[in-house]
Design a protein around this motif. Structure first.
Motif, PDB file in Angstrom:
ATOM      1  N   ASN A 163      26.838  13.680 -27.516  1.00 16.66           N
ATOM      2  CA  ASN A 163      25.351  13.899 -27.375  1.00 16.66           C
ATOM      3  C   ASN A 163      24.669  12.859 -26.767  1.00 16.66           C
ATOM      4  OD1 ASN A 163      24.928  16.579 -28.355  1.00 16.66           O
ATOM      5  ND2 ASN A 163      24.106  15.901 -30.322  1.00 16.66           N
ATOM      6  N   ARG A 212      13.304  21.237 -34.117  1.00 17.13           N
ATOM      7  CA  ARG A 212      12.693  20.097 -33.651  1.00 17.13           C
ATOM      8  C   ARG A 212      11.566  20.319 -32.914  1.00 17.13           C
ATOM      9  NH1 ARG A 212      17.132  23.749 -32.542  1.00 17.13           N
ATOM     10  NH2 ARG A 212      19.123  22.718 -32.230  1.00 17.13           N
ATOM     11  N   PRO A 259      24.622   7.269 -33.671  1.00 16.58           N
ATOM     12  CA  PRO A 259      23.740   8.297 -34.417  1.00 16.58           C
ATOM     13  C   PRO A 259      23.038   9.285 -33.767  1.00 16.58           C
ATOM     14  CG  PRO A 259      22.545   6.186 -33.851  1.00 16.58           C
ATOM     15  CD  PRO A 259      23.926   6.034 -33.269  1.00 16.58           C
ATOM     16  N   ARG A 300      18.554  24.875 -22.767  1.00 13.92           N
ATOM     17  CA  ARG A 300      19.969  24.898 -23.183  1.00 13.92           C
ATOM     18  C   ARG A 300      20.025  25.443 -24.649  1.00 13.92           C
ATOM     19  NH1 ARG A 300      23.596  21.615 -21.244  1.00 13.92           N
ATOM     20  NH2 ARG A 300      24.350  21.204 -23.470  1.00 13.92           N
ATOM     21  N   LYS A 301      18.789  25.194 -25.308  1.00 15.67           N
ATOM     22  CA  LYS A 301      18.791  25.633 -26.698  1.00 15.67           C
ATOM     23  C   LYS A 301      18.613  27.217 -26.837  1.00 15.67           C
ATOM     24  CE  LYS A 301      19.383  21.626 -28.766  1.00 15.67           C
ATOM     25  NZ  LYS A 301      20.549  21.296 -29.354  1.00 15.67           N
ATOM     26  N   MET A 352      22.111  13.899 -24.040  1.00 12.61           N
ATOM     27  CA  MET A 352      20.782  13.619 -24.291  1.00 12.61           C
ATOM     28  C   MET A 352      20.270  12.635 -23.091  1.00 12.61           C
ATOM     29  SD  MET A 352      20.498  13.804 -28.196  1.00 12.61           S
ATOM     30  CE  MET A 352      18.975  14.290 -28.381  1.00 12.61           C
ATOM     31  N   LEU A 401      11.649  17.379 -37.016  1.00 13.96           N
ATOM     32  CA  LEU A 401      12.487  16.314 -36.584  1.00 13.96           C
ATOM     33  C   LEU A 401      11.718  16.017 -35.187  1.00 13.96           C
ATOM     34  CD1 LEU A 401      14.492  14.038 -36.047  1.00 13.96           C
ATOM     35  CD2 LEU A 401      16.142  15.811 -35.365  1.00 13.96           C
ATOM     36  N   GLY A 428      23.213  12.517 -36.312  1.00 14.96           N
ATOM     37  CA  GLY A 428      22.661  12.405 -37.403  1.00 14.96           C
ATOM     38  C   GLY A 428      23.703  12.851 -38.448  1.00 14.96           C
ATOM     39  N   ILE A 480      17.560  20.555 -41.972  1.00 19.66           N
ATOM     40  CA  ILE A 480      17.883  19.410 -42.635  1.00 19.66           C
ATOM     41  C   ILE A 480      16.801  18.531 -43.291  1.00 19.66           C
ATOM     42  CG2 ILE A 480      19.731  19.072 -40.643  1.00 19.66           C
ATOM     43  CD1 ILE A 480      17.877  17.428 -39.044  1.00 19.66           C
ATOM     44  N   ILE A 530      11.024  14.639 -31.458  1.00 21.82           N
ATOM     45  CA  ILE A 530      12.188  14.033 -30.366  1.00 21.82           C
ATOM     46  C   ILE A 530      11.031  13.843 -28.868  1.00 21.82           C
ATOM     47  CG2 ILE A 530      14.017  14.511 -29.076  1.00 21.82           C
ATOM     48  CD1 ILE A 530      15.236  16.041 -31.217  1.00 21.82           C
ATOM     49  N   TYR A 559      15.492  25.409 -36.146  1.00 22.84           N
ATOM     50  CA  TYR A 559      17.100  25.270 -36.303  1.00 22.84           C
ATOM     51  C   TYR A 559      17.497  26.707 -36.406  1.00 22.84           C
ATOM     52  CZ  TYR A 559      16.941  20.113 -36.128  1.00 22.84           C
ATOM     53  OH  TYR A 559      16.967  19.092 -35.655  1.00 22.84           O
ATOM     54  N   TYR A 572      25.513  22.705 -32.234  1.00 23.97           N
ATOM     55  CA  TYR A 572      24.816  21.991 -33.182  1.00 23.97           C
ATOM     56  C   TYR A 572      24.716  22.477 -34.539  1.00 23.97           C
ATOM     57  CZ  TYR A 572      21.178  18.862 -35.446  1.00 23.97           C
ATOM     58  OH  TYR A 572      20.550  18.146 -36.172  1.00 23.97           O
ATOM     59  N   ALA A 613      18.816  11.824 -41.727  1.00 26.81           N
ATOM     60  CA  ALA A 613      18.963  13.145 -41.742  1.00 26.81           C
ATOM     61  C   ALA A 613      20.062  13.509 -42.647  1.00 26.81           C
ATOM     62  CB  ALA A 613      19.069  13.777 -40.520  1.00 26.81           C
ATOM     63  N   LEU A 653      19.701  14.364 -20.011  1.00 30.82           N
ATOM     64  CA  LEU A 653      18.730  15.644 -20.053  1.00 30.82           C
ATOM     65  C   LEU A 653      17.952  15.756 -18.818  1.00 30.82           C
ATOM     66  CD1 LEU A 653      19.091  17.591 -22.326  1.00 30.82           C
ATOM     67  CD2 LEU A 653      16.997  16.406 -23.396  1.00 30.82           C
TER      68      LEU A 653
HETATM   69  C1  LIG Z   1      18.649  12.193 -36.508  1.00 33.39           C
HETATM   70  C2  LIG Z   1      19.118  13.345 -36.085  1.00 33.39           C
HETATM   71  C3  LIG Z   1      19.805  14.502 -36.862  1.00 33.39           C
HETATM   72  N1  LIG Z   1      19.848  15.482 -36.088  1.00 33.39           N
HETATM   73  N2  LIG Z   1      19.605  14.948 -34.554  1.00 33.39           N
HETATM   74  C4  LIG Z   1      19.898  15.814 -33.534  1.00 33.39           C
HETATM   75  C5  LIG Z   1      20.746  15.334 -32.422  1.00 33.39           C
HETATM   76  C6  LIG Z   1      20.907  16.037 -31.460  1.00 33.39           C
HETATM   77  C7  LIG Z   1      20.343  17.212 -31.044  1.00 33.39           C
HETATM   78  O1  LIG Z   1      20.566  18.107 -29.869  1.00 33.39           O
HETATM   79  C8  LIG Z   1      21.441  17.533 -29.035  1.00 33.39           C
HETATM   80  C9  LIG Z   1      21.009  17.897 -27.513  1.00 33.39           C
HETATM   81  C10 LIG Z   1      19.814  18.245 -27.075  1.00 33.39           C
HETATM   82  C11 LIG Z   1      19.614  18.669 -26.138  1.00 33.39           C
HETATM   83  C12 LIG Z   1      20.864  18.884 -25.403  1.00 33.39           C
HETATM   84  C13 LIG Z   1      22.251  18.454 -25.454  1.00 33.39           C
HETATM   85  C14 LIG Z   1      22.265  17.900 -26.911  1.00 33.39           C
HETATM   86  C15 LIG Z   1      19.385  17.691 -32.079  1.00 33.39           C
HETATM   87  C16 LIG Z   1      18.687  18.907 -32.071  1.00 33.39           C
HETATM   88  O2  LIG Z   1      18.988  19.903 -31.281  1.00 33.39           O
HETATM   89  O3  LIG Z   1      17.633  18.984 -32.673  1.00 33.39           O
HETATM   90  C17 LIG Z   1      19.233  16.858 -33.292  1.00 33.39           C
HETATM   91  C18 LIG Z   1      19.393  13.638 -34.625  1.00 33.39           C
HETATM   92  C19 LIG Z   1      18.865  12.847 -33.810  1.00 33.39           C
HETATM   93  C20 LIG Z   1      19.424  11.436 -33.368  1.00 33.39           C
HETATM   94  C21 LIG Z   1      19.161  10.638 -32.238  1.00 33.39           C
HETATM   95  C22 LIG Z   1      18.389  11.268 -31.344  1.00 33.39           C
HETATM   96 CL1  LIG Z   1      17.948  10.201 -30.038  1.00 33.39          CL
HETATM   97  C23 LIG Z   1      17.906  12.426 -31.548  1.00 33.39           C
HETATM   98  F1  LIG Z   1      17.317  13.095 -30.415  1.00 33.39           F
HETATM   99  C24 LIG Z   1      18.127  13.384 -32.425  1.00 33.39           C
END
Ligand SMILES: Cc1cnn(-c2ccc(OCc3ccccc3)c(C(=O)O)c2)c1-c1ccc(Cl)c(F)c1
Ligand SMILES: Cc1cc2nc3c(=O)[nH]c(=O)nc-3n(C[C@H](O)[C@H](O)[C@H](O)COP(=O)(O)OP(=O)(O)OC[C@H]3O[C@@H](n4cnc5c(N)ncnc54)[C@H](O)[C@@H]3O)c2cc1C
Length: 454
Positions: free
Chosen positions: A369, A88, A317, A385-386, A373, A219, A320, A110, A221, A102, A404, A59, A376
């Motif tokens: 994170n 997401r 990671p 949360r979002k 996560m 993205l 990202g 992204i 998830i 986003y 974020y 990303a 979660l």
């Molecule tokens: C490669 C990449 C680029 N960005 N992100 C990312 C990371 C975290 C995020 O939220 C944290 C959160 C969500 C819900 C609660 C607390 C925190 C979000 C989001 O909100 O979209 C996007 C990742 C990524 C990488 C590995 C894993 Cl496992 C994953 F899931 C996403």
């Protein structure tokens, strides 16, 4: 072409590591008119197929785009290669999905970019500069940093090559040999942390008719607490899927039946997309890769050597940001070259003194994170949360920038992003504590119920 911005004799710089960050740094220095020799352990990836065991796509966000813009490559990546991910797309256990954009206001996104494509593009761009030499299949085997002396060994002939430079740049990744040499210096802090999760990469191929099997610009998830799976789109309409799981869970899935049972239980919708046969093949083809977070400081030795990218700060990671942070190192180093008119002692000192707090911050954010996560399933849902963040941003757009978004869509120093988060947490506490705000909380929850039927 570039306008040599030198007022003094060009520096002789050796960069160890021709990965994403080393090859970008070569462009920054070449544009300043310095002589750059890039030494890379692997063979020229422009001639080799995709290396296994490294995230096949990544990303790219604002910090990385700024660096690519500085070297004239952002437009190409954004317009010709990168696939925008506007939000997401969360996969529920029943296979249904929902989208959390986003940034609905200013449709930020992204980009999913191919690691090999980007690395090859950076190396190819360096061919335009006569002051850049590339040496592949050269492994750093000895260093004498205070003299700027390095010894490389060719991986094909085993011949040893002595090299000396005005400046050595260690862009040789998480297991950096340049950093290992620095660790012998007094007052050099170092820590590393392997997390219990490993990862493997799977693939969702393009559909029969060559199109994407899932909605492309997201993205994807699958948040399952202890297990997390994501999918990023590729140019060929396939998806690179990354499954993060504790090593113990990988070890327990030691037969195809156990694997299929596990996926049926946790990621049922992904099985027809990946295909049972491919799932079994790819899952058992390799073994899960480890994930390590590395912190160290300072990043330099006198006016002789400096670390950038994962060599300086490998992060888990879960944000990202690793490549984006490494690209940001190059942008900031370039600003310091400009500010101190190529005076290396001042440049390296200021780089170490100002950069470590931000890289420690993004390392902590990524680890936070990872923990968030994973928990979660026990904490308020991902969506709630979002949604709360989005509501507060709608209410106080200038002051409540979701964490974020500040990390991913601004170039605010990472340390400042963390300060914001702790301010938000305090604000959240006082909102929830003050009785009279209970009404607001009621309003907020009603608003969220309506907007996001959780
Ligand atoms: C490669 C990449 C680029 N960005 N992100 C990312 C990371 C975290 C995020 O939220 C944290 C959160 C969500 C819900 C609660 C607390 C925190 C979000 C989001 O909100 O979209 C996007 C990742 C990524 C990488 C590995 C894993 Cl496992 C994953 F899931 C996403
Ligand atoms: C699963 C996973 C997912 C990721 N997702 C993202 C993402 O979505 N977004 C993001 O921004 N980042 C992501 N990252 C992080 C990103 O991959 C790294 O931050 C980035 O690759 C760092 O680049 P680098 O050039 O510093 O190091 P590397 O990419 O490791 O390159 C180092 C280079 O140095 C060479 N080298 C090493 N030792 C020597 C030696 N002794 N002599 C000569 N050469 C040597 C290596 O061959 C290599 O080419 C992810 C990482 C992982 C593991």
């Amino acid at each position: 072409g570039y306008s040599a911005e030198l007022t003094k004799k060009p520096l002789d710089v050796v960069i160890v590591g021709g990965g994403l960050v080393g090859s970008l740094e070569a462009l920054y220095l070449a544009r300043r008119g310095h002589r750059v020799r890039l030494y890379e352990y692997r063979e020229d990836i422009r001639n080799t197929p995709q290396a296994r065991g490294r995230s096949i796509n990544l990303a790219l966000s604002v910090r990385g785009r700024r660096a690519l813009k500085d070297v004239g490559l952002e437009a190409h990546i954004i317009e010709k290669h990168g696939i925008p991910m506007t939000g997401r797309r969360i996969h529920r256990l029943d296979g249904s999905t929902y989208v959390i954009p986003y940034d609905a206001l200013s449709n930020q996104c992204i980009y999913s970019v191919g690691r090999n494509y980007l690395n090859s593009l950076l190396l190819q761009e360096s061919e335009k500069y006569t002051n850049v030499e590339r040496h592949f299949k050269h492994k750093l085997v000895d260093t004498y940093l205070s003299k700027g002396n390095l010894t490389f060994q060719r991986t094909d002939t085993a011949e040893k090559i002595q090299v000396s430079a005005d400046l050595v740049i260690g862009a040789d990744g998480a297991f950096s040999g340049v950093r290992k040499a620095m660790m012998k210096q007094p007052l050099f802090d170092y820590s590393q942390k392997y997390i219990e999760h490993g990862y493997i990469e799977l693939c969702i191929p393009a559909a029969e008719n060559g199109s994407f099997q899932m909605p492309a610009n997201y993205l994807h998830i699958w948040p399952r607490g202890e297990f997390m799976m994501i999918a990023l789109p590729n140019q060929d309409c396939s998806w690179t899927v990354t499954l993060f799981m504790p090593f113990t869970n990988f070890q327990n899935l030691d037969t195809p039946n156990k694997l299929l049972g596990f996926f049926n239980k946790n990621f049922p919708d992904s099985i027809p997309l990946i295909g049972e046969k491919k799932l079994i093949e790819d899952f058992f083809a390799g073994s899960p890769s480890p994930l390590v977070a590395i912190k160290c400081r300072p990043y330099h030795v006198e006016d002789k050597a400096v670390l950038i990218g994962d060599a300086a700060h490998a992060v888990v990671p879960f944000y990202g940001q690793g490549m984006n942070a490494g690209f940001e190192d190059c942008t900031l180093l370039n600003e310091l070259f400009q500010k101190h008119n190529d005076n290396l002692a001042d440049i390296l000192n200021e780089f170490s003194n100002t950069r470590w707090e931000d890289t420690y911050a993004i390392s902590d954010l990524a680890m936070y994170n990872y923990i968030e996560m994973r928990d979660l399933v026990t904490r308020p849902s991902y969506r709630l949360r979002k949604a709360f963040d989005e509501f507060m941003n709608w209410l106080l757009p200038r002051t409540w920038v979701p964490l974020y978004n500040s990390v991913t869509f601004t170039t605010m120093p990472y340390k400042q992003c963390v300060k914001n988060r702790s301010w938000q947490d305090k604000m959240l506490q006082s909102i929830l504590k003050v009785g009279s705000m209970a009404a607001l909380t009621g309003v907020v929850l009603t608003w969220m119920q309506n907007k996001y039927s959780v």
